[in-house]
Design an enzyme around this catalytic site. Sequence first.
Site, PDB file in Angstrom:
ATOM      1  N   THR A  73       0.860  -1.186   0.000  1.00  0.00           N
ATOM      2  CA  THR A  73       0.000   0.000   0.000  1.00  0.00           C
ATOM      3  C   THR A  73       0.894   1.233   0.000  1.00  0.00           C
ATOM      4  OG1 THR A  73      -1.659  -1.228   1.212  1.00  0.00           O
ATOM      5  CG2 THR A  73      -1.867   1.173   1.229  1.00  0.00           C
ATOM      6  N   GLU A  99      -3.538  -5.131  -3.107  1.00  0.00           N
ATOM      7  CA  GLU A  99      -4.078  -6.372  -2.556  1.00  0.00           C
ATOM      8  C   GLU A  99      -5.192  -6.032  -1.558  1.00  0.00           C
ATOM      9  OE1 GLU A  99      -3.366  -9.606  -3.433  1.00  0.00           O
ATOM     10  OE2 GLU A  99      -5.197  -9.621  -2.243  1.00  0.00           O
ATOM     11  N   LYS A 140      -6.951   1.562  -3.412  1.00  0.00           N
ATOM     12  CA  LYS A 140      -6.642   0.832  -2.176  1.00  0.00           C
ATOM     13  C   LYS A 140      -6.946   1.687  -0.941  1.00  0.00           C
ATOM     14  CE  LYS A 140      -4.766  -1.922   0.754  1.00  0.00           C
ATOM     15  NZ  LYS A 140      -4.839  -3.333   0.969  1.00  0.00           N
ATOM     16  N   CYS A 182      -3.690  -2.244   8.902  1.00  0.00           N
ATOM     17  CA  CYS A 182      -4.109  -1.524   7.688  1.00  0.00           C
ATOM     18  C   CYS A 182      -4.991  -0.303   7.959  1.00  0.00           C
ATOM     19  CB  CYS A 182      -4.820  -2.480   6.752  1.00  0.00           C
ATOM     20  SG  CYS A 182      -3.815  -3.920   6.391  1.00  0.00           S
ATOM     21  N   LYS A 236      -3.449   2.719   9.883  1.00  0.00           N
ATOM     22  CA  LYS A 236      -2.341   3.324   9.119  1.00  0.00           C
ATOM     23  C   LYS A 236      -2.868   3.989   7.836  1.00  0.00           C
ATOM     24  CE  LYS A 236       0.344   0.301   6.854  1.00  0.00           C
ATOM     25  NZ  LYS A 236       0.453   0.532   5.403  1.00  0.00           N
TER      26      LYS A 236
HETATM   27  C1  UGA Z   1      -8.371  -4.786   5.789  1.00  0.00           C
HETATM   28  C2  UGA Z   1      -9.302  -4.838   4.565  1.00  0.00           C
HETATM   29  O1  UGA Z   1     -10.551  -5.436   4.939  1.00  0.00           O
HETATM   30  C3  UGA Z   1      -8.672  -5.659   3.433  1.00  0.00           C
HETATM   31  O2  UGA Z   1      -9.502  -5.623   2.292  1.00  0.00           O
HETATM   32  C4  UGA Z   1      -7.295  -5.048   3.104  1.00  0.00           C
HETATM   33  O3  UGA Z   1      -6.631  -5.790   2.104  1.00  0.00           O
HETATM   34  C5  UGA Z   1      -6.439  -5.040   4.344  1.00  0.00           C
HETATM   35  O4  UGA Z   1      -7.099  -4.279   5.370  1.00  0.00           O
HETATM   36  C6  UGA Z   1      -5.114  -4.423   3.995  1.00  0.00           C
HETATM   37  O5  UGA Z   1      -5.083  -3.239   3.653  1.00  0.00           O
HETATM   38  O6  UGA Z   1      -4.108  -5.136   3.928  1.00  0.00           O
HETATM   39  P1  UGA Z   1      -7.793  -6.458   7.836  1.00  0.00           P
HETATM   40  O7  UGA Z   1      -7.071  -5.287   8.438  1.00  0.00           O
HETATM   41  O8  UGA Z   1      -7.109  -7.766   7.774  1.00  0.00           O
HETATM   42  O9  UGA Z   1      -8.231  -6.110   6.309  1.00  0.00           O
HETATM   43  O10 UGA Z   1      -9.110  -6.701   8.678  1.00  0.00           O
HETATM   44  P2  UGA Z   1     -10.678  -6.398   8.541  1.00  0.00           P
HETATM   45  O11 UGA Z   1     -11.400  -7.675   8.571  1.00  0.00           O
HETATM   46  O12 UGA Z   1     -10.970  -5.468   7.446  1.00  0.00           O
HETATM   47  O13 UGA Z   1     -10.953  -5.678   9.931  1.00  0.00           O
HETATM   48  C7  UGA Z   1     -10.345  -4.434  10.267  1.00  0.00           C
HETATM   49  C8  UGA Z   1     -10.806  -3.959  11.622  1.00  0.00           C
HETATM   50  O14 UGA Z   1     -12.152  -3.504  11.579  1.00  0.00           O
HETATM   51  C9  UGA Z   1     -10.759  -5.044  12.713  1.00  0.00           C
HETATM   52  O15 UGA Z   1     -10.233  -4.471  13.880  1.00  0.00           O
HETATM   53  C10 UGA Z   1     -12.212  -5.432  12.899  1.00  0.00           C
HETATM   54  O16 UGA Z   1     -12.489  -5.883  14.197  1.00  0.00           O
HETATM   55  C11 UGA Z   1     -12.893  -4.103  12.620  1.00  0.00           C
HETATM   56  N1  UGA Z   1     -14.297  -4.268  12.173  1.00  0.00           N
HETATM   57  C12 UGA Z   1     -14.568  -4.780  10.947  1.00  0.00           C
HETATM   58  C13 UGA Z   1     -15.333  -3.884  13.007  1.00  0.00           C
HETATM   59  O17 UGA Z   1     -15.113  -3.416  14.150  1.00  0.00           O
HETATM   60  N2  UGA Z   1     -16.611  -4.010  12.556  1.00  0.00           N
HETATM   61  C14 UGA Z   1     -16.915  -4.516  11.335  1.00  0.00           C
HETATM   62  O18 UGA Z   1     -18.127  -4.579  10.985  1.00  0.00           O
HETATM   63  C15 UGA Z   1     -15.872  -4.919  10.509  1.00  0.00           C
END
Ligand code: UGA
Length: 434
Positions: free
Chosen positions: A122, A152, A208, A264, A267
């Site tokens: 990113t 990604e 992204k 992610c 940041k």
């Molecule tokens: C996120 C994006 O979803 C991916 O598409 C992206 O590729 C990635 O960042 C990245 O940039 O590499 P990730 O950080 O692994 O993925 O996790 P998520 O499942 O998106 O959750 C992010 C945060 O939001 C977590 O702390 C989760 O608990 C929180 N969240 C998510 C909520 O509090 N409520 C929700 O409804 C969804």
Amino acid sequence: MRNICIVGTGYVGLVTGACLADFGNQVICVDINHDKIEKLKNGLLPIYEPGLKEIVENNCKRNRLTFSTDIDNGIRDSEVIFVAVGTPAKENGEVDLTDVFRVAEKIAANLNGYKIIVNKSTVSVGTGKKVEEIIRKSSASNVNFDVVSNPEFLREGSAVGDFLRPDRIVIGTSSERARGILEEIYRPLYLIETPIISTTMETAELIKYASNAFLAVKVSFINEIANICDETGADVHVVAKAMGLDGRISPKFLHPGPGFGGSCFPKDTLALTKIAESSGLKCEIVEAAISVNRNQRLRMIQKLKRLVPQVKGKTIGILGLSFKPNTDDIREAPSLVIIDHLMTEGAVIRAYDPVANENMRRVFPSVTYCESSYETAEGCDALMLLTEWNELRELDFSRIIRQMNSPNIVDCRNIYPPEFVRGFGFNYISVGRI
Ligand code: UGA
């Protein structure tokens, strides 16, 4: 079949390398971290990610996937080089591109034939162009190359599934030759009709940030609605469900909780505000999402204090430490801020996570780490549920209540129906539900 080099064996690099090998390519994953590469060579994965170990093992056995610290040879032997190095935040919130540019220099020094440099990390808008300039200036030869931005979108905890079944693939480049080769590499995904967005490098880079920031805004939005529910007696889950049934809104990412964490969203939201600033603009909605997120962690402590007004000398049990389930990643996890606050106020902390105990021990060595939820509950004045791990969804509350000093639970992920837990005699508080 292509010869592919993946530079950087973090989440994105390792999953990309393993899956592209699984598509039948010859993949070499390189990293400057000797320890990591030694482990990988011995079949030990540096991260916990469901399904990844099997794919890595399978493809190593077939000699399609190898690991090395020899970046020069990795580049020289490959036609397509995926750059998946870390792009951490600088102190001012801007993205730190040092490693991306260092890899560009390496590629320039090893440009022994036409190569495609595919950026997966990113990066701020315009980075692809800078990479192009660096390689053009630094390479001794006049050999041709193309740069592509191919962000990604995989999530930790479901990274392999996300790579193999993506919502879309974004290919940003001005080169038709590179676009054709990338489309060929991703051909196995055409079979499941994955849409491909063909665009410029700058647009791909911004897609992204815009995607992550929008999702983060959604989470902060529903958290603010949950806070209003707390005060008014409305039920946030019904609100979210009804909102989500509107196809323009979608039900995803409307789950309230202690705020977003991970490597992610925190940041990338900040970086997007910096990208806007550098263009003389303000990204006010994203700035608000960041500030709501910061406060949301503190609201969880306020909830606890409704049950345990004075935490000094009290024992608080934390169930779930990782920022989300199915990962041992604790980066920017809500548990970090919450444990820190509680310890500063003199609370004694017991904690349990199915896989993240060891990572947290490095940050807070004085916490008592337990082997199960039941061991954690021993002598506690309250439990805080911070990550929605599946195994935390099936707690035996009659056993838990016998272990505890006082029957208090703050369920920061709304895992349980309130009346169900209260039925065991607990004082139970969740997020946006009475
Ligand atoms: C996120 C994006 O979803 C991916 O598409 C992206 O590729 C990635 O960042 C990245 O940039 O590499 P990730 O950080 O692994 O993925 O996790 P998520 O499942 O998106 O959750 C992010 C945060 O939001 C977590 O702390 C989760 O608990 C929180 N969240 C998510 C909520 O509090 N409520 C929700 O409804 C969804």
